[in-house]
Design an enzyme around this catalytic site. Structure first.
Site, PDB file in Angstrom:
ATOM      1  N   HIS A 293       0.838  -1.209   0.000  1.00 24.22           N
ATOM      2  CA  HIS A 293       0.000   0.000   0.000  1.00 24.22           C
ATOM      3  C   HIS A 293       0.870   1.255   0.000  1.00 24.22           C
ATOM      4  O   HIS A 293       1.545   1.547   0.983  1.00 24.22           O
ATOM      5  CB  HIS A 293      -0.903   0.005   1.233  1.00 24.22           C
ATOM      6  CG  HIS A 293      -1.777   1.222   1.335  1.00 24.22           C
ATOM      7  ND1 HIS A 293      -3.049   1.275   0.813  1.00 24.22           N
ATOM      8  CD2 HIS A 293      -1.554   2.435   1.877  1.00 24.22           C
ATOM      9  CE1 HIS A 293      -3.570   2.469   1.042  1.00 24.22           C
ATOM     10  NE2 HIS A 293      -2.678   3.192   1.689  1.00 24.22           N
TER      11      HIS A 293
ATOM     12  N   ASN B  76      -2.863   8.831 -12.018  1.00 23.61           N
ATOM     13  CA  ASN B  76      -3.361  10.030 -11.346  1.00 23.61           C
ATOM     14  C   ASN B  76      -2.683  10.167  -9.995  1.00 23.61           C
ATOM     15  O   ASN B  76      -2.579   9.194  -9.244  1.00 23.61           O
ATOM     16  CB  ASN B  76      -4.880   9.952 -11.175  1.00 23.61           C
ATOM     17  CG  ASN B  76      -5.615  10.049 -12.500  1.00 23.61           C
ATOM     18  OD1 ASN B  76      -5.184  10.759 -13.400  1.00 23.61           O
ATOM     19  ND2 ASN B  76      -6.714   9.325 -12.631  1.00 23.61           N
TER      20      ASN B  76
ATOM     21  N   GLY C 244      -7.462  14.180 -10.120  1.00 19.58           N
ATOM     22  CA  GLY C 244      -8.702  13.421 -10.009  1.00 19.58           C
ATOM     23  C   GLY C 244      -8.515  12.071  -9.338  1.00 19.58           C
ATOM     24  O   GLY C 244      -9.399  11.211  -9.432  1.00 19.58           O
TER      25      GLY C 244
ATOM     26  N   HIS D  72      -4.584   4.314  -3.150  1.00 20.65           N
ATOM     27  CA  HIS D  72      -3.615   3.214  -3.238  1.00 20.65           C
ATOM     28  C   HIS D  72      -3.121   3.318  -4.675  1.00 20.65           C
ATOM     29  O   HIS D  72      -3.920   3.160  -5.609  1.00 20.65           O
ATOM     30  CB  HIS D  72      -4.313   1.884  -2.951  1.00 20.65           C
ATOM     31  CG  HIS D  72      -3.433   0.671  -3.038  1.00 20.65           C
ATOM     32  ND1 HIS D  72      -3.418  -0.319  -2.068  1.00 20.65           N
ATOM     33  CD2 HIS D  72      -2.558   0.259  -3.997  1.00 20.65           C
ATOM     34  CE1 HIS D  72      -2.569  -1.280  -2.415  1.00 20.65           C
ATOM     35  NE2 HIS D  72      -2.035  -0.953  -3.594  1.00 20.65           N
TER      36      HIS D  72
ATOM     37  N   HIS E 183      -2.235   3.331  -8.368  1.00 17.83           N
ATOM     38  CA  HIS E 183      -2.709   2.416  -9.416  1.00 17.83           C
ATOM     39  C   HIS E 183      -2.464   3.038 -10.782  1.00 17.83           C
ATOM     40  O   HIS E 183      -2.664   4.229 -10.982  1.00 17.83           O
ATOM     41  CB  HIS E 183      -4.200   2.105  -9.239  1.00 17.83           C
ATOM     42  CG  HIS E 183      -5.064   3.316  -9.085  1.00 17.83           C
ATOM     43  ND1 HIS E 183      -5.192   3.988  -7.885  1.00 17.83           N
ATOM     44  CD2 HIS E 183      -5.822   3.998  -9.981  1.00 17.83           C
ATOM     45  CE1 HIS E 183      -5.988   5.020  -8.050  1.00 17.83           C
ATOM     46  NE2 HIS E 183      -6.387   5.064  -9.313  1.00 17.83           N
TER      47      HIS E 183
ATOM     48  N   HIS F 144      -3.732   3.035 -14.637  1.00 13.81           N
ATOM     49  CA  HIS F 144      -4.825   2.660 -15.527  1.00 13.81           C
ATOM     50  C   HIS F 144      -4.214   2.268 -16.871  1.00 13.81           C
ATOM     51  O   HIS F 144      -3.441   3.038 -17.445  1.00 13.81           O
ATOM     52  CB  HIS F 144      -5.760   3.848 -15.798  1.00 13.81           C
ATOM     53  CG  HIS F 144      -6.440   4.419 -14.595  1.00 13.81           C
ATOM     54  ND1 HIS F 144      -7.779   4.227 -14.327  1.00 13.81           N
ATOM     55  CD2 HIS F 144      -5.985   5.210 -13.601  1.00 13.81           C
ATOM     56  CE1 HIS F 144      -8.114   4.877 -13.223  1.00 13.81           C
ATOM     57  NE2 HIS F 144      -7.045   5.483 -12.762  1.00 13.81           N
TER      58      HIS F 144
HETATM   59  P1  5GP Z   1      -8.583   7.178  -9.823  1.00 14.67           P
HETATM   60  O1  5GP Z   1      -9.632   8.209 -10.149  1.00 14.67           O
HETATM   61  O2  5GP Z   1      -8.285   7.132  -8.345  1.00 14.67           O
HETATM   62  O3  5GP Z   1      -7.349   7.336 -10.657  1.00 14.67           O
HETATM   63  O4  5GP Z   1      -9.195   5.793 -10.263  1.00 14.67           O
HETATM   64  C1  5GP Z   1      -9.829   4.903  -9.405  1.00 14.67           C
HETATM   65  C2  5GP Z   1     -10.434   3.820 -10.282  1.00 14.67           C
HETATM   66  O5  5GP Z   1     -10.806   2.737  -9.459  1.00 14.67           O
HETATM   67  C3  5GP Z   1     -11.692   4.273 -11.018  1.00 14.67           C
HETATM   68  O6  5GP Z   1     -11.502   4.111 -12.417  1.00 14.67           O
HETATM   69  C4  5GP Z   1     -12.783   3.371 -10.456  1.00 14.67           C
HETATM   70  O7  5GP Z   1     -13.744   3.003 -11.421  1.00 14.67           O
HETATM   71  C5  5GP Z   1     -11.988   2.186  -9.941  1.00 14.67           C
HETATM   72  N1  5GP Z   1     -12.620   1.505  -8.826  1.00 14.67           N
HETATM   73  C6  5GP Z   1     -13.091   2.081  -7.686  1.00 14.67           C
HETATM   74  N2  5GP Z   1     -13.591   1.150  -6.866  1.00 14.67           N
HETATM   75  C7  5GP Z   1     -13.423  -0.050  -7.490  1.00 14.67           C
HETATM   76  C8  5GP Z   1     -13.744  -1.400  -7.125  1.00 14.67           C
HETATM   77  O8  5GP Z   1     -14.280  -1.696  -6.054  1.00 14.67           O
HETATM   78  N3  5GP Z   1     -13.420  -2.377  -8.034  1.00 14.67           N
HETATM   79  C9  5GP Z   1     -12.813  -2.091  -9.217  1.00 14.67           C
HETATM   80  N4  5GP Z   1     -12.554  -3.127 -10.035  1.00 14.67           N
HETATM   81  N5  5GP Z   1     -12.494  -0.833  -9.592  1.00 14.67           N
HETATM   82  C10 5GP Z   1     -12.796   0.177  -8.737  1.00 14.67           C
HETATM   83 ZN    ZN Z   2      -4.220  -0.105  -0.183  1.00 17.83          ZN
END
Ligand code: 5GP
Ligand code: ZN
Length: 128
Positions: free
Chosen positions: A60, A101, A107, A112, A114, A116
């Protein structure tokens, strides 16, 4: 060299209620795409393209800002895995976008880190 996961207290957002930590532990279901000792990949629940996979370290970290310099080694492993997933999902030739991001203005919603992996449609630039 890849760093082994170690304990981490980076950032203000707690890992105890982190949804991605729960996904890694199997406490929240997901469509898994890839897993090894250090990283996990699964399809986004709200896909923004025909292929939308999230690739995360099992450790994490809140965001790119929170990774200590000596732990940055896994990022290249993560990128190479993203490239492999793009190949497996059939978007390697057509092209793909990798988004990281970081912080409020980007946004970032889930704290945690990640990446995309997006593809399967033509994307515009600049991003919104
Ligand atoms: P961020 O806006 O933080 O860059 O992207 C977070 C991403 O996590 C979003 O695209 C959202 O759809 C995805 N996400 C949020 N909660 C969950 C979840 O419980 N399961 C999955 N598979 N994706 C999630
Ligand atoms: Zn985490």
């Amino acid at each position: 060299m890849l760093s082994e996961p170690t304990s981490n207290d980076s950032g203000s957002k707690s890992m105890s209620d982190c949804i991605f930590c729960k996904i890694i532990k199997g406490e929240i279901p997901c469509q898994a795409v890839y897993e090894d000792d250090l990283i996990f990949a699964f399809d986004d629940i709200n896909p923004q393209a025909p292929v939308h996979t999230l690739i995360i370290p099992k450790q994490h970290y809140v965001s790119l800002k929170d990774i200590p310099e000596e732990k940055m080694g896994f990022i290249s492993h993560l990128m190479s895995t993203a490239r492999d997933i793009a190949e497996k999902k059939g978007i390697s030739e057509s092209g793909f976008r990798i988004v990281l991001n970081t912080g409020r203005d980007s946004g970032q919603d889930v704290f945690h880190i990640h990446f995309h992996l997006l593809g399967g449609r033509r994307m515009s630039w600049p991003p919104g």
